[in-house]
Design an enzyme around this catalytic site. Structure first.
Site, short mmCIF file in Angstrom:
data_model
loop_
_atom_site.label_atom_id
_atom_site.label_comp_id
_atom_site.label_asym_id
_atom_site.label_seq_id
_atom_site.Cartn_x
_atom_site.Cartn_y
_atom_site.Cartn_z
N ASP A 45 20.70 -13.57 -50.63
CA ASP A 45 19.48 -13.27 -51.41
C ASP A 45 18.39 -12.71 -50.49
O ASP A 45 17.31 -12.34 -50.95
CB ASP A 45 19.01 -14.48 -52.23
CG ASP A 45 18.64 -15.67 -51.38
OD1 ASP A 45 18.83 -15.63 -50.15
OD2 ASP A 45 18.14 -16.67 -51.95
N SER A 46 18.70 -12.60 -49.18
CA SER A 46 17.85 -11.83 -48.27
C SER A 46 17.67 -10.41 -48.78
O SER A 46 16.76 -9.70 -48.34
CB SER A 46 18.46 -11.81 -46.86
OG SER A 46 19.81 -11.39 -46.91
N ASP A 84 25.06 -15.60 -52.73
CA ASP A 84 24.01 -16.61 -52.86
C ASP A 84 23.63 -16.83 -54.31
O ASP A 84 23.39 -15.86 -55.05
CB ASP A 84 22.74 -16.11 -52.15
CG ASP A 84 22.66 -16.55 -50.71
OD1 ASP A 84 23.35 -17.51 -50.33
OD2 ASP A 84 21.89 -15.92 -49.95
N LYS A 112 27.00 -19.74 -52.38
CA LYS A 112 26.20 -20.50 -51.40
C LYS A 112 24.95 -21.02 -52.08
O LYS A 112 24.29 -20.30 -52.84
CB LYS A 112 25.84 -19.61 -50.20
CG LYS A 112 24.93 -20.30 -49.18
CD LYS A 112 24.94 -19.60 -47.82
CE LYS A 112 24.11 -18.37 -47.70
NZ LYS A 112 22.66 -18.58 -47.91
N GLU A 114 21.35 -23.45 -51.33
CA GLU A 114 20.46 -24.01 -50.31
C GLU A 114 20.00 -25.39 -50.74
O GLU A 114 19.62 -25.58 -51.90
CB GLU A 114 19.22 -23.12 -50.15
CG GLU A 114 19.53 -21.74 -49.63
CD GLU A 114 18.27 -20.90 -49.46
OE1 GLU A 114 17.14 -21.43 -49.55
OE2 GLU A 114 18.44 -19.70 -49.22
N GLU A 181 20.78 -22.88 -40.58
CA GLU A 181 19.81 -21.84 -40.20
C GLU A 181 18.67 -22.46 -39.41
O GLU A 181 18.03 -23.43 -39.87
CB GLU A 181 19.28 -21.13 -41.46
CG GLU A 181 18.23 -20.08 -41.11
CD GLU A 181 17.93 -19.08 -42.22
OE1 GLU A 181 18.59 -19.13 -43.28
OE2 GLU A 181 17.03 -18.24 -42.02
O1 KIV Z 1 20.29 -14.62 -47.68
C1 KIV Z 1 20.83 -14.50 -46.56
O2 KIV Z 1 21.09 -13.41 -46.06
C2 KIV Z 1 21.15 -15.72 -45.84
C3 KIV Z 1 21.36 -15.60 -44.36
C4 KIV Z 1 20.08 -15.42 -43.68
C5 KIV Z 1 22.10 -16.73 -43.82
O3 KIV Z 1 21.19 -16.77 -46.40
#
Ligand code: KIV
Length: 266
Positions: A45-46, A84, A112, A114, A181
């Site tokens: 989600d970056s 994510d 994934k 968080e 992280e």
């Molecule tokens: O969203 C993302 O790219 C991430 C990485 C920074 C691990 O979670």
């Protein structure tokens, strides 16, 4: 099935061979990264920051994630794809199931999330329903407003103890992978030793089972002009993006990246 499966990643951990992961958000870069040897592509989600230009990942929607996951799937050449679940997409179990299904149907092989030990129940229920989960611990960018900024986590002993306990609890709940992280390198090494599942690090030192970087960061691209301490620009000295990605994969596998200067102390 991708060429790289969960079993492959488990075997790499057991053999002490490092796992190379890169973010990817579209078909062309997914093809380049997987051909360069990345074992895992993370549709992070970056993308809210590096593609959409937001100052956090909070505006990213499930529809955004599904769109980019589907594109990555089309370009991927055998890597395992993790997508994510974005901010508030797993606030309830119903949302967690529906949104995880949407990402898996778009082409992810794992999702994934968080959080911390509170993820144990959703992780267990997703695993029971055939969805492998990577649990993201330490600096969790979706919680930036609680954390008070993008700060190293686990420096105080109480925080470190909590992180160790969270990692164990989430492995027990059925997490297939952990991502740490921005945690002190020594703590990340301890957690990696204490669990059987692969642990991927970003800003977590070289002792984790693998590394991930945001693709734009490793290519030396930044909207702010400031790269985090844990980033290395792999474009330097390379003739092409493909060569830079291959250099990143090699550096992760050879354990020449990350160097001590990319990590954090307690
Ligand atoms: O969203 C993302 O790219 C991430 C990485 C920074 C691990 O979670």
């Amino acid at each position: 099935m991708p060429d790289v499966t969960l079993t492959t990643l488990q075997e790499l951990k057991q053999k002490g061979e490092k796992i190379a992961m890169l973010t990817a958000y579209d078909a062309t870069f997914a093809q380049a990264a997987s051909q360069a040897g990345a074992d895992v592509l993370l549709v992070g989600d970056s993308l809210g920051m590096v593609l959409q230009g937001h100052d956090s990942t909070l505006p990213v929607s499930v529809a955004d994630m599904a769109y980019h996951t589907a594109a990555v799937k089309r370009g991927n050449q055998g890597a395992l794809i993790i997508a994510d679940l974005p901010f508030m997409a797993y606030a309830t179990l119903e949302q967690t199931f529906a949104n995880s299904a949407a990402l898996m149907q778009a082409g992810a092989h794992m999702v994934k999330l968080e959080g911390a030990a509170w993820l144990a129940e959703p992780i267990r229920l997703l695993a029971e329903r055939g969805i492998p989960v990577c649990a993201h611990l330490g600096l969790t960018p979706q919680a930036v407003n609680i954390l008070g900024g993008y700060k190293v986590q686990g420096r105080q002993e109480a925080q470190a103890r909590q992180l160790r306990a969270d990692a164990m609890a989430l492995e027990q709940a059925g997490a297939a992978m952990l991502l740490l992280e921005c945690v002190p390198s020594e703590l990340a090494a301890e957690i990696t030793q204490s669990v059987k599942i692969p642990v991927i690090g970003i800003g977590a030192g070289s002792a984790t089972d693998g590394q991930v970087l945001v693709m734009h960061d490793m290519l030396g691209l930044s909207l702010t002009g400031r790269a985090p301490k844990f980033v290395k620009n792999f474009m330097e000295g390379q003739p092409s993006i493909q060569a830079a990605m291959a250099a990143y994969v090699k550096a992760v596998k050879d354990v020449t990246f990350p160097a001590a200067e990319h990590g954090f102390s307690a």
